[in-house]
Design an enzyme around this catalytic site. Structure first.
Site, PDB file in Angstrom:
ATOM      1  CG  ASP A   1      32.481  35.225  43.155  1.00 30.63           C
ATOM      2  OD1 ASP A   1      33.212  34.871  42.273  1.00 30.63           O
ATOM      3  OD2 ASP A   1      32.441  34.843  44.368  1.00 30.63           O
TER       4      ASP A   1
HETATM    5  C1  BGC Z   1      34.716  32.363  43.591  1.00 29.68           C
HETATM    6  C2  BGC Z   1      35.831  33.251  43.526  1.00 29.68           C
HETATM    7  C3  BGC Z   1      36.838  32.891  42.498  1.00 29.68           C
HETATM    8  C4  BGC Z   1      35.916  33.030  41.137  1.00 29.68           C
HETATM    9  C5  BGC Z   1      36.890  32.837  39.850  1.00 29.68           C
HETATM   10  C6  BGC Z   1      34.197  32.080  42.152  1.00 29.68           C
HETATM   11  O1  BGC Z   1      33.232  30.942  42.382  1.00 29.68           O
HETATM   12  O2  BGC Z   1      33.705  32.642  44.285  1.00 29.68           O
HETATM   13  O3  BGC Z   1      36.566  33.395  44.778  1.00 29.68           O
HETATM   14  O4  BGC Z   1      37.751  34.174  42.330  1.00 29.68           O
HETATM   15  O5  BGC Z   1      35.065  31.998  41.108  1.00 29.68           O
HETATM   16  O6  BGC Z   1      37.284  31.457  39.854  1.00 29.68           O
END
Ligand code: BGC
Length: 761
Positions: A228
């Site tokens: 993530d």
């Molecule tokens: C989120 C993800 C997301 C990623 C990219 C993160 O903060 O938890 O779900 O895909 O950011 O935006």
């Protein structure tokens, strides 16, 4: 075919390290000299959030269709529709030059307070797994990748980057992993995104057990694991733990850390090579799909409307809906004019267009006269004047339609909800309007349950509209006017109050950890076990017609677990209007070695029926439908015995029960050891075979020592006033024998060692 192995052999260590970290917030590092292209990813999950230039930071993304969020999708229980939506998402990715869409999310709704629940499907792993697998299959059928996220136990926003979810093995396996497992096994997402949080003390981004052992080895995941965004603390530990691609980039320091680790021998280059191989495989798969053309904005808007209308749930209706020939309609609530159709955070889409609920409602009736009052402000202030204005309109009308949206300051990615309530203003508004207007309909826009006890009795109807996507305003109007017969059913329980919810005593955790103390018992599993009333149960939803279930059948009443069974039931539309019904199949294990939830969803079917029509629906149950995860055997096991198959219209409305007998195909290893209790010895067939003959003697000796010689229970006859064998049963065999050691032919420890040798040989 690109020979990935040849490319890896030609890559420098530096190039490998660079490939294992993003080149920007949204792309991989290309290697021109070796013909390795750039791969672009974008959020997800219910629309494409493509920034104009992936190498620049941008707040606004390119226009794309905002479909309903996962709560609404799951409420459709329509796997074909989710698949179709996946295909549409892929078409938008192709048009917007996106190789991998960052979604779907398959985490469980442990508590309705979770800020990101709107991005997740359900409190039930089977339903969430079906939804996730079908969405992935839809997207990937067009040559676009997905990212199944957030692996795993990402169930709250409080301290989301650091908190440790403390979950026992069985609960992980039965509740928090199965949706991922199903999606991986049935759809092979190109990528899996690890969670921010720790699981049992280890960051999900460097979790060897979760990423290497379970995801890659056990489940056979072929794609790459991506972090993530910002989840990696220790890049080298993450590589060792199975995390292939760190995001976002660029991060030169990280590249150098990886290089140095290989050079110093701290990281085996083979580990890096394996991650590089996984990344290259996906990069080249992505490159096979040319990114070009445009997507059909109108067709996708129409699809978004269809999905929304399938996912909306009629929660209450005293007969007022569908609206008929009412002349004066008071439309109240800001969200009628300013549609609240998606949640805040990384999933936020720049919609191609938005159907405004008020306009859409007006368009459904030429005769009626519509008035409008704002009802509540954008912020949390209390405005009696807005309530007064709304009451005046409502009084003069035949019907009041209240559009109530849970504001983003109460629900979003990034923070959890503090309560399950609407705002004070909204509650006061609903009460005041329904006090003067009995024909009041409440239309809710929210991503997760709200409590209604304070106001629901006063209103005539409640429609759960969810975060309904950009076309949801039209779907609401269709349902209110009966152009669509509502058929959605809840994929999560609506509780009466916050303190009733399963995780209440263990939420949100402290001192860096959150204990999943409720174990297996989340959602309806908990309310079932507690026999607790809820506002609306899992699987519940009303229709403008009615359905009857008859002629339940099962393919075999005695069967082998590996063969499974198929259950069928006839469903008849007994009302006046065509409609759709969602039939649910739950399994209840009558006797089990370990504690199990009373019932668990293991099948469902959605069927469309004209008035008077009957159709037979079938649902297949396989090994896993009857199995549970036994931590001591470290595997899914079945046990011989009877199971009830419960066919229901909701988890609380079981229409038929069929009883079947399962024969297990498993030949389980004996798990008796020195600490095993007498009860465990007697429950194990091998234990009983070797120890059984001694049991009678032990009982006689105990009776002699502590009780009388007759056959009465010791509780009444015994010298120490208790049922001595009951107590002994839960003591280790060796400890019981110690009491009798003078009368025994050998020392108790040797005797138990001998018995153990017999059962294990
Ligand atoms: C989120 C993800 C997301 C990623 C990219 C993160 O903060 O938890 O779900 O895909 O950011 O935006």
């Amino acid at each position: 075919m690109t020979n990935i192995q040849t490319i890896i052999e030609q890559m420098t260590l530096e190039e490998k390290a660079a490939l294992s970290i993003g080149a920007s917030a949204w792309s991989t590092t290309p290697i021109e000299r070796l013909g390795v292209p750039e791969m672009i990813v974008s959020d997800g999950p219910h629309g494409v959030r493509r920034v104009p230039n992936v190498h620049e930071v941008a707040a606004t993304s390119l226009p794309a269709t905002c479909f309903p969020t996962a709560s609404c999708l799951a409420a459709t229980w329509d796997v074909n529709l989710i698949r179709q939506m996946g295909e549409a998402l892929a078409e938008e990715c192709i048009a917007l030059d996106v190789d991998v869409l960052l979604g779907p999310g398959a985490n469980m709704k442990r508590s309705p307070l979770g800020g990101r629940n709107f991005e997740y499907f359900s409190e039930d792993p089977y339903l969430a797994g079906e939804m996730a697998a079908n969405m992935i299959n839809g997207v990937q059928s067009k040559g676009v990748g997905t990212s199944l996220k957030h692996f795993t136990a990402n169930n709250q926003e409080f301290q989301r980057f650091s908190i440790s979810a403390e979950v026992d093995e069985r609960t992980l396996r039965e509740i928090y992993l199965p949706a991922f497992e199903k999606a991986v096994k049935e759809a092979q997402p190109w990528t899996v995104m690890c969670a921010y949080n720790k699981v049992n003390g280890t960051f999900a981004s460097q979790h060897d057990y979760l990423l290497n052992k379970i995801l890659k080895d056990e489940w056979g995941f072929k794609g790459l694991v991506v972090s993530d965004w910002g989840a990696v603390r220790d890049r080298v530990a993450a590589l060792k733990g199975g995390l292939d691609w760190e995001m976002p980039g660029p991060q030169e320091r990280r590249v150098q850390e990886v290089v140095a680790a290989v050079e110093s021998g701290n990281l085996d280059e083979a580990v890096l090579n394996e991650s590089v191989r996984r990344i290259l495989r996906i990069v080249f798969m992505a490159a096979e799909t040319p990114k070009e053309g445009e997507f059909d904005v109108d067709a996708h808007h129409a699809l978004a409307q269809h999905v929304a209308s399938e996912g909306m749930i009629l929660l209450k209706n005293n007969g007022l809906l569908p609206l008929k020939d009412q002349q004066q309609i008071a439309v109240i609530g800001r969200s009628a004019e300013h549609a609240h159709f998606q949640g805040g955070g990384s999933s936020h889409i720049n919609p191609t267009k938005v159907a405004m609920p008020f306009n859409e409602l007006k368009a459904r009736s030429e005769e009626a006269e519509f008035t409008y009052a704002e009802g509540y402000p954008t912020d949390d202030s209390f405005r009696q004047d807005l309530i007064d204005e709304a009451v005046t309109l409502a009084q003069a009308a035949d019907v009041a339609v209240l559009y109530i949206a849970l504001p983003s300051f109460k629900e979003s990615e990034g923070y959890d909800r503090r309560d399950l309530d609407l705002t004070n203003q909204q509650i006061a508004l609903v009460k005041a309007v329904s006090a003067v207007q009995p024909n009041t309909v409440v239309v809710l826009n929210n991503g997760a349950p709200v409590v209604m006890v304070e106001w629901i009795d006063g209103v005539a109807a409640v429609l759960e509209g969810w975060m309904m996507g950009q076309a949801g305003g039209a779907a609401i109007a269709d349902v209110l006017y009966g152009q669509v017969n509502p058929s959605g059913k809840l994929a999560e329980t609506f509780p009466m109050k916050l303190s009733d919810t399963p995780a209440h005593l263990n939420w949100p955790g402290d001192a860096g950890a959150v204990r999943y103390g409720e174990g297996l018992f989340i959602g309806y599993r908990y309310y079932d076990a507690k026999e607790m009333p809820v506002q609306f149960p899992f699987g519940y939803g009303l229709s403008y017609t009615s359905f009857e279930y008859s002629n339940p059948q099962v393919s075999a009443t005695s069967f082998k677990d590996t063969d499974g069974v198929t259950v069928s039931v006839d469903v008849t539309n007994t009302g006046e209007m065509a409609g759709k019904e969602i039939v649910q199949l739950y399994v209840h294990d009558k006797v089990s070695g370990l504690v199990r939830p009373f019932k668990e969803l293991k099948g469902f079917a959605k069927v469309e029926l004209q008035s008077g029509e009957t159709q037979t629906v079938s649902m297949a149950l396989d090994f896993r439908a009857f199995a549970y995860y036994h931590p001591e055997y470290a595997q899914w096991i079945t046990e011989d015995g009877e199971f009830d198959l419960l066919i229901g219209a909701s988890s609380a409305d079981i229409r038929h029960t069929l009883t079947v007998t399962l024969e297990s195909s498993l030949d389980l290893p004996c798990i008796l050891d020195k600490e095993s209790t007498i009860r465990e010895w007697m429950a194990d067939p091998r234990g009983q075979a070797v120890f059984g003959p001694h049991y009678a003697q032990m009982e006689a000796d105990a009776r002699k020592a502590f009780g009388g010689d007759d056959n009465e229970r010791y509780a009444t006859e015994g010298s120490i006033g208790m049922d001595i064998m009951e107590m002994f049963s839960d003591m280790p065999l060796v400890s019981v024998l110690m009491f009798q050691k003078d009368a025994l032919p050998a020392h108790p420890e040797d005797m138990v060692a001998d018995l153990l040798q017999q059962v294990h040989s």
